[in-house]
Design an enzyme around this catalytic site. Structure first.
Site, PDB file in Angstrom:
ATOM      1  N   ASP A   1       1.458  -1.236   0.150  1.00 45.71           N
ATOM      2  CA  ASP A   1      -0.165   0.420   0.162  1.00 45.71           C
ATOM      3  C   ASP A   1       0.974   1.476  -0.314  1.00 45.71           C
ATOM      4  O   ASP A   1       2.209   0.546   0.780  1.00 45.71           O
ATOM      5  CB  ASP A   1      -1.467   0.235   1.209  1.00 45.71           C
ATOM      6  CG  ASP A   1      -2.080  -0.904   1.605  1.00 45.71           C
ATOM      7  OD1 ASP A   1      -2.253  -1.633   0.154  1.00 45.71           O
ATOM      8  OD2 ASP A   1      -2.204  -1.661   2.620  1.00 45.71           O
ATOM      9  N   LYS A   2       0.409   2.304  -1.015  1.00 47.96           N
ATOM     10  CA  LYS A   2       1.245   3.436  -0.496  1.00 47.96           C
ATOM     11  C   LYS A   2       1.367   4.360   0.968  1.00 47.96           C
ATOM     12  O   LYS A   2       2.645   4.206   0.647  1.00 47.96           O
ATOM     13  CB  LYS A   2      -0.349   4.706  -0.738  1.00 47.96           C
ATOM     14  CG  LYS A   2       0.375   6.095  -0.612  1.00 47.96           C
ATOM     15  CD  LYS A   2      -0.879   7.162  -0.840  1.00 47.96           C
ATOM     16  CE  LYS A   2      -0.281   8.854  -0.621  1.00 47.96           C
ATOM     17  NZ  LYS A   2      -0.895   9.477  -0.400  1.00 47.96           N
TER      18      LYS A   2
END
Length: 303
Positions: free
Chosen positions: A137-138
Site C-alpha cells: 500500500d501507499k
C-alpha cells in the site's frame, strides 16, 4: 482486441454487476455496468442486463477491452535500490509513495522512479505496471521485488503463487495482545458496507497471517507478521478482525492516535529464489525514521 475473463457462480448471490465487481476487485462497479451496457458480458452465452440476478452454475464471460495504452515517463525521484542485477531489482519503498500509476496518481510513483533509474523492466503487466510482481500500500513502507524481464517476472510470480516467497512485516497495533503468537485464517474480500475497503467475509479469498509479539507498550503492541497469502490490505484487515487494528490506519483503525502519515506497517524481510541462478536471496530493511521515533516515545511513556 478483447481479453476474455470468465467466472462460474458458486454460491454468490445478487445482481451480476455486484458479483463481478466483488470477484474482480481491480474493476469498479461503474466500469462493469458500462461493459454490460456495451454488451460485453454474457451469461451462458446470452447477453444480459445489469440487473440480472445470478444463479448457481451460471458461466459469466466478460470480453474486457484492452486498456488504452498510456505513456508513463521516468521521473528523477529518489529511490532506495537495495539490490539489482540483470533480472531483479529489490526496492525499499518509502511510506507515502504509490507503487504504480492509477486514477488520481498519474505520476510520482515507484514505477516512474524505476523507469528513470533502472530502464529495463518486464512487460508482462500493462505499461502502467512494468516490472511490478507484487505491491504494498501507499502508506506501507518496505521491500518489493521487481522483474527486469518477462522470464524473471513469470518465475517470481510463480513463487508468490506457490507461497515460497518469505514476506515478514513489522506492525504497530492498538491494544496489548495477551498471547505471544497466533495465526489468523479468515477469508478476505471487498467489504459490502464500504466498497473502498476489504473485510473478512464469507466467500472471500483464502487469507492466512501469522504473527508474533515483539514488544508491548501501554495501549499498543509491536508485532511481526508473516504472510502465507497476499490479499489486498491483508494484515490491516486481519488485525482489525481480531480487534487489534493498526495504529495510524485511516481506513481500518482509529484515526490520528499517533503522529504519522498512515498505518505503521513496514515490509522488513523479503526472501525469494533468484529466477536465473536459483540462489536463495534474503533482504532486510530497517524501520523508517518516523516508525522508530514513535517506538522510542512509546517506550518512554510505558516506563
Amino acid at each position: 482486441m478483447l481479453e476474455k475473463l470468465t467466472m462460474t457462480i458458486d454460491g454468490q448471490k445478487g445482481r451480476i454487476d455486484k458479483v463481478i465487481t466483488e470477484e474482480f476487485g481491480d474493476f469498479s462497479r461503474s466500469q462493469i455496468q458500462a461493459w454490460l451496457k456495451e454488451q460485453l458480458v454474457s451469461v451462458n452465452g446470452e447477453i444480459v442486463k445489469p440487473n440480472y440476478k445470478v444463479k448457481d452454475d451460471d458461466l459469466i464471460e466478460i470480453n474486457r477491452p484492452e486498456p488504452v495504452e498510456l505513456t508513463i515517463e521516468g521521473e528523477d525521484i529518489p529511490l532506495e535500490i537495495v539490490y539489482e542485477d540483470q533480472d531483479v531489482v529489490v526496492v525499499n519503498k518509502p511510506q507515502g509513495m504509490v507503487v504504480h500509476p492509477s486514477a488520481g496518481h498519474a505520476n510520482g510513483t515507484m514505477v516512474n522512479a524505476l523507469l528513470h533509474h533502472v530502464k529495463d523492466l518486464s512487460s508482462i503487466n500493462d505499461v502502467v505496471r512494468p516490472g511490478i510482481v507484487h505491491r504494498i500500500d501507499k502508506d506501507t513502507s518496505g521491500l518489493l521485488m521487481v522483474a527486469k524481464n518477462d522470464e524473471a517476472h513469470e518465475k517470481l510470480s510463480a513463487q508468490l503463487k506457490n507461497k515460497t516467497v518469505t514476506r515478514r512485516y513489522i506492525a504497530l497495533v492498538h491494544g496489548e495482545i495477551p498471547h505471544d503468537k497466533g495465526t489468523i485464517d479468515a477469508p478476505v474480500g471487498r467489504s459490502k458496507e464500504n466498497r473502498q475497503s476489504q473485510a473478512v467475509i464469507e466467500g472471500g479469498k483464502d487469507a492466512v497471517t501469522h504473527f508474533k509479539v515483539l514488544e508491548r507498550y501501554e495501549g499498543y503492541t509491536l508485532i511481526e507478521c508473516q504472510l502465507e497469502t497476499g490479499r489486498t490490505h491483508q494484515i490491516r484487515v486481519h488485525m482489525k478482525y481480531i480487534d487489534y487494528p493498526l495504529a495510524g490506519d485511516p481506513l481500518y483503525g482509529p484515526r490520528k492516535t499517533l503522529p504519522g502519515q498512515g498505518q505503521f506497517l513496514h515490509a522488513k524481510v523479503l526472501g525469494f529464489t533468484h529466477p536465473t541462478t536459483e540462489e536463495e536471496m534474503y533482504f532486510e530493511a530497517d524501520l523508517p525514521e518516523n516508525f522508530t521515533e514513535t517506538l522510542e516515545s512509546l517506550t518512554l511513556l510505558t516506563k
